[in-house]
Design a protein around this motif. Structure first.
Motif, PDB file in Angstrom:
ATOM      1  N   PHE A   5     -45.895  35.878 -82.209  1.00 21.59           N
ATOM      2  CA  PHE A   5     -46.666  34.655 -82.462  1.00 21.59           C
ATOM      3  C   PHE A   5     -46.737  33.758 -81.236  1.00 21.59           C
ATOM      4  N   VAL A   6     -45.600  33.501 -80.616  1.00 25.99           N
ATOM      5  CA  VAL A   6     -45.574  32.531 -79.510  1.00 25.99           C
ATOM      6  C   VAL A   6     -45.690  33.253 -78.156  1.00 25.99           C
ATOM      7  N   ALA A   7     -44.799  34.213 -77.891  1.00 30.14           N
ATOM      8  CA  ALA A   7     -44.788  34.837 -76.558  1.00 30.14           C
ATOM      9  C   ALA A   7     -46.096  35.568 -76.291  1.00 30.14           C
ATOM     10  N   SER A  54     -34.896  27.225 -87.190  1.00 30.91           N
ATOM     11  CA  SER A  54     -35.619  27.371 -88.470  1.00 30.91           C
ATOM     12  C   SER A  54     -36.957  26.647 -88.359  1.00 30.91           C
ATOM     13  N   PRO A  55     -37.972  27.284 -87.738  1.00 28.06           N
ATOM     14  CA  PRO A  55     -39.199  26.545 -87.406  1.00 28.06           C
ATOM     15  C   PRO A  55     -39.882  25.889 -88.610  1.00 28.06           C
ATOM     16  N   ASP A  56     -40.026  26.611 -89.723  1.00 23.95           N
ATOM     17  CA  ASP A  56     -40.782  26.029 -90.840  1.00 23.95           C
ATOM     18  C   ASP A  56     -40.006  24.914 -91.536  1.00 23.95           C
ATOM     19  N   ILE A  57     -38.700  25.109 -91.690  1.00 27.39           N
ATOM     20  CA  ILE A  57     -37.865  24.042 -92.268  1.00 27.39           C
ATOM     21  C   ILE A  57     -37.998  22.783 -91.405  1.00 27.39           C
ATOM     22  N   PHE A  86     -41.054  38.154 -85.043  1.00 25.14           N
ATOM     23  CA  PHE A  86     -42.186  37.266 -85.316  1.00 25.14           C
ATOM     24  C   PHE A  86     -42.482  36.306 -84.160  1.00 25.14           C
ATOM     25  N   GLN A  87     -41.472  35.635 -83.627  1.00 29.10           N
ATOM     26  CA  GLN A  87     -41.759  34.623 -82.590  1.00 29.10           C
ATOM     27  C   GLN A  87     -42.281  35.269 -81.309  1.00 29.10           C
ATOM     28  N   GLU A  88     -41.894  36.520 -81.070  1.00 24.00           N
ATOM     29  CA  GLU A  88     -42.418  37.210 -79.891  1.00 24.00           C
ATOM     30  C   GLU A  88     -43.913  37.510 -80.094  1.00 24.00           C
ATOM     31  N   GLY A  90     -48.058  20.663 -83.426  1.00 22.81           N
ATOM     32  CA  GLY A  90     -47.933  21.275 -84.753  1.00 22.81           C
ATOM     33  C   GLY A  90     -46.504  21.721 -85.020  1.00 22.81           C
ATOM     34  N   TRP A  91     -45.604  21.559 -84.091  1.00 22.60           N
ATOM     35  CA  TRP A  91     -44.181  21.879 -84.252  1.00 22.60           C
ATOM     36  C   TRP A  91     -43.399  20.928 -83.351  1.00 22.60           C
ATOM     37  N   GLY A  92     -42.115  20.827 -83.555  1.00 24.13           N
ATOM     38  CA  GLY A  92     -41.283  19.982 -82.697  1.00 24.13           C
ATOM     39  C   GLY A  92     -41.487  18.490 -82.974  1.00 24.13           C
ATOM     40  N   ALA A 107     -38.431  30.732 -70.964  1.00 23.79           N
ATOM     41  CA  ALA A 107     -38.761  29.394 -71.490  1.00 23.79           C
ATOM     42  C   ALA A 107     -40.056  29.411 -72.284  1.00 23.79           C
ATOM     43  N   TRP A 108     -40.475  30.593 -72.780  1.00 16.57           N
ATOM     44  CA  TRP A 108     -41.737  30.610 -73.518  1.00 16.57           C
ATOM     45  C   TRP A 108     -41.621  29.957 -74.883  1.00 16.57           C
ATOM     46  N   PHE A 109     -40.433  29.896 -75.454  1.00 15.29           N
ATOM     47  CA  PHE A 109     -40.247  29.187 -76.729  1.00 15.29           C
ATOM     48  C   PHE A 109     -39.666  27.826 -76.358  1.00 15.29           C
ATOM     49  N   ARG A 110     -40.477  26.799 -76.505  1.00 15.27           N
ATOM     50  CA  ARG A 110     -40.162  25.503 -75.908  1.00 15.27           C
ATOM     51  C   ARG A 110     -39.358  24.620 -76.865  1.00 15.27           C
ATOM     52  N   ILE A 111     -38.073  24.527 -76.569  1.00 10.45           N
ATOM     53  CA  ILE A 111     -37.198  23.660 -77.359  1.00 10.45           C
ATOM     54  C   ILE A 111     -37.112  22.311 -76.653  1.00 10.45           C
ATOM     55  N   ARG A 159     -34.739  16.518 -78.098  1.00 10.29           N
ATOM     56  CA  ARG A 159     -34.312  15.975 -79.395  1.00 10.29           C
ATOM     57  C   ARG A 159     -34.282  17.085 -80.457  1.00 10.29           C
ATOM     58  N   ASP A 160     -35.254  17.985 -80.371  1.00  8.75           N
ATOM     59  CA  ASP A 160     -35.288  19.140 -81.278  1.00  8.75           C
ATOM     60  C   ASP A 160     -34.004  19.967 -81.106  1.00  8.75           C
ATOM     61  N   LEU A 161     -33.537  20.068 -79.856  1.00  9.31           N
ATOM     62  CA  LEU A 161     -32.325  20.840 -79.562  1.00  9.31           C
ATOM     63  C   LEU A 161     -31.145  20.343 -80.400  1.00  9.31           C
ATOM     64  N   ALA A 197     -38.255  33.207 -92.976  1.00 11.11           N
ATOM     65  CA  ALA A 197     -38.320  34.500 -92.283  1.00 11.11           C
ATOM     66  C   ALA A 197     -38.818  34.362 -90.842  1.00 11.11           C
ATOM     67  N   ASP A 198     -39.254  33.135 -90.441  1.00  7.64           N
ATOM     68  CA  ASP A 198     -39.579  32.887 -89.026  1.00  7.64           C
ATOM     69  C   ASP A 198     -38.329  32.494 -88.246  1.00  7.64           C
ATOM     70  N   ASP A 199     -37.206  32.315 -88.960  1.00  4.58           N
ATOM     71  CA  ASP A 199     -35.971  31.879 -88.293  1.00  4.58           C
ATOM     72  C   ASP A 199     -35.555  32.926 -87.264  1.00  4.58           C
TER      73      ASP A 199
HETATM   74  N1  FO1 Z   1     -44.771  27.398 -81.389  1.00  5.72           N
HETATM   75  C1  FO1 Z   1     -45.460  27.649 -80.277  1.00  5.72           C
HETATM   76  O1  FO1 Z   1     -46.610  28.040 -80.363  1.00  5.72           O
HETATM   77  N2  FO1 Z   1     -44.875  27.498 -79.022  1.00  5.72           N
HETATM   78  C2  FO1 Z   1     -43.602  27.071 -78.867  1.00  5.72           C
HETATM   79  O2  FO1 Z   1     -43.120  26.965 -77.735  1.00  5.72           O
HETATM   80  C3  FO1 Z   1     -42.858  26.753 -80.053  1.00  5.72           C
HETATM   81  C4  FO1 Z   1     -41.567  26.252 -79.987  1.00  5.72           C
HETATM   82  C5  FO1 Z   1     -40.902  25.884 -81.163  1.00  5.72           C
HETATM   83  C6  FO1 Z   1     -39.638  25.304 -81.097  1.00  5.72           C
HETATM   84  C7  FO1 Z   1     -38.979  24.956 -82.263  1.00  5.72           C
HETATM   85  C8  FO1 Z   1     -39.582  25.182 -83.492  1.00  5.72           C
HETATM   86  O3  FO1 Z   1     -38.940  24.839 -84.620  1.00  5.72           O
HETATM   87  C9  FO1 Z   1     -40.845  25.742 -83.583  1.00  5.72           C
HETATM   88  C10 FO1 Z   1     -41.530  26.085 -82.410  1.00  5.72           C
HETATM   89  N3  FO1 Z   1     -42.804  26.634 -82.459  1.00  5.72           N
HETATM   90  C11 FO1 Z   1     -43.491  26.933 -81.314  1.00  5.72           C
HETATM   91  C12 FO1 Z   1     -43.473  26.832 -83.746  1.00  5.72           C
HETATM   92  C13 FO1 Z   1     -43.206  28.167 -84.422  1.00  5.72           C
HETATM   93  O4  FO1 Z   1     -43.042  29.222 -83.584  1.00  5.72           O
HETATM   94  C14 FO1 Z   1     -44.329  28.580 -85.379  1.00  5.72           C
HETATM   95  O5  FO1 Z   1     -45.266  27.590 -85.580  1.00  5.72           O
HETATM   96  C15 FO1 Z   1     -43.822  28.951 -86.723  1.00  5.72           C
HETATM   97  O6  FO1 Z   1     -42.818  29.893 -86.695  1.00  5.72           O
HETATM   98  C16 FO1 Z   1     -44.965  29.471 -87.613  1.00  5.72           C
HETATM   99  O7  FO1 Z   1     -44.922  28.745 -88.775  1.00  5.72           O
END
Ligand code: FO1
Length: 343
Positions: free
Chosen positions: A160-162, A53-56, A156-158, A72-74, A93-97, A100-102, A42-44
């Motif tokens: 959580f991250v933004a 799909s961040p958690d996957i 969610f990503q807005e 903790g990600w990427g 660019a607040w969600f940083r891809i 290689r993750d791309l 559901a974070d997708d």
């Molecule tokens: N979390 C962040 O805090 N900042 C990021 O820029 C970010 C980028 C990102 C890119 C790909 C990905 O799969 C996950 C990413 N996450 C980032 C993690 C993600 O937003 C959260 O940790 C999860 O959704 C919560 O479990």
């Protein structure tokens, strides 16, 4: 669907906290392919036209030994050339891809556009990354967490991250959940497991969506497995993320007993952190009070050191959870031999 031997271990997980325990389990089991991970999707979301799909991906990268421990990600050591170019083209660019993750998001999106199920796509990603445990999305349908705040309904990503998870949470909604189904693979993993472990992930936005898939709670209630949940809270705080703030925002006490109560209809054993051992009685009484209908089994409480600050800590908790499950009668697959003591 590939047949798995009965007596497997199935974990329900979100991202970072769950990935650490899953990694510990994969490290201590003699055959990591007995492990199945059912992951929150559901974070997708869609960014640059790509399915993220961040958690996957956190689970896959962790099991593949690619994860960035600092973020903790990427992916560890990733570079940001594509992100910088997208920024030049005017994309936020607040969600940083990372570069290689791309590639993961490009491959996933291409395969989904070919009409494949998310479950199949994740299987292909896992195979390419040599990940031996089975990683399953909670469902194949799109589900999106929306967080209700004073600033409005935030994807969610807005939130959580933004916005850095700083908005007080007034409500949580899983858009699309009514049309979601546990996949045949998920149902099989719950039916054939000897232990189901709820990882120490956020109970509201990581485990919550998995349990909200219609039919999932019933499958857990009906599973012959011993169902064990590990606390995500230690000493009144979450190891990572806004669990405490979210629980308070929804009017819940931010303590392990309130987490256990969210799992009340299927829970057999709740694992508290050793530092919180005095909360055991309230876990039992709150879970029982919250149960509607016949009481069923009284949840038992066990204690373990749940802090996973390094790979040794992940394996220590994994072994402790397996020992707790065995002590409650769950038949377990063989664990790997303990590491040799240093000479
Ligand atoms: N979390 C962040 O805090 N900042 C990021 O820029 C970010 C980028 C990102 C890119 C790909 C990905 O799969 C996950 C990413 N996450 C980032 C993690 C993600 O937003 C959260 O940790 C999860 O959704 C919560 O479990």
């Amino acid at each position: 669907m590939s047949a798995r031997p009965p007596g497997g271990i199935t974990v329900l997980s979100g991202g970072v906290g769950g990935a650490r325990l899953v990694d510990g389990l994969a490290g201590v089991l003699a055959d990591p392919s007995v492990l199945t991970v059912i992951v929150n999707t559901a974070d997708d979301w869609t960014l640059w036209g790509l399915h993220i799909s961040p958690d996957i991906d956190t689970i896959l990268y962790t099991l593949a030994g690619l994860a960035s421990a600092e973020q903790g990600w990427g992916i560890a050591g990733d570079t940001w050339a594509a992100l910088r170019m997208m920024e030049r083209y005017g994309f936020p660019a607040w969600f940083r891809i990372g570069d290689r993750d791309l590639a993961t998001h490009l491959a996933r999106t291409a395969w989904l556009r070919d009409g494949r199920r998310l479950t199949d796509v994740v299987r292909s990603l896992a195979a390419a990354l040599d990940v031996r445990p089975r990683v399953l999305p909670m469902c194949d349908e799109p589900v999106a967490t929306v967080v209700h705040t004073a600033a409005g309904r935030l994807p969610f990503q807005e939130y959580f991250v933004a916005r850095g998870a700083t908005d007080p949470v007034q409500g949580i909604e899983f858009e699309g959940i009514a049309g979601a189904h546990p996949t045949p693979e998920v149902l099989e993993a719950l039916r054939t497991a000897s232990v189901v472990i709820v990882a120490p992930s956020n109970p509201l936005v990581s485990i919550g969506p998995i349990l909200a898939v219609p039919g999932m709670r019933e499958a857990l209630v009906g599973s012959p497995a011993l169902r064990v949940a590990v606390t995500p809270l230690v000493g009144g705080r979450a190891i990572k993320g806004p669990t405490v703030e979210m629980m308070r925002g929804l009017g819940l006490p931010a303590d392990p007993a309130a987490v256990a109560a969210l799992y009340r209809d299927f829970l057999d054993v709740f694992v508290l952190d050793t530092r919180d051992g005095d909360a055991a009685a309230s876990v039992v009484s709150r879970t029982l009070q919250a149960r509607s209908g016949p009481a069923g089994r009284t949840p038992l409480v066990a204690c373990a050191d749940t802090i996973m600050s390094d790979p040794a800590g992940r394996q220590r908790l994994a072994r402790a959870v397996l020992q707790i499950a065995a002590a409650h009668g769950a038949p377990l697959p063989p664990a790997a031999a303990p590491p040799a003591a240093p000479a």
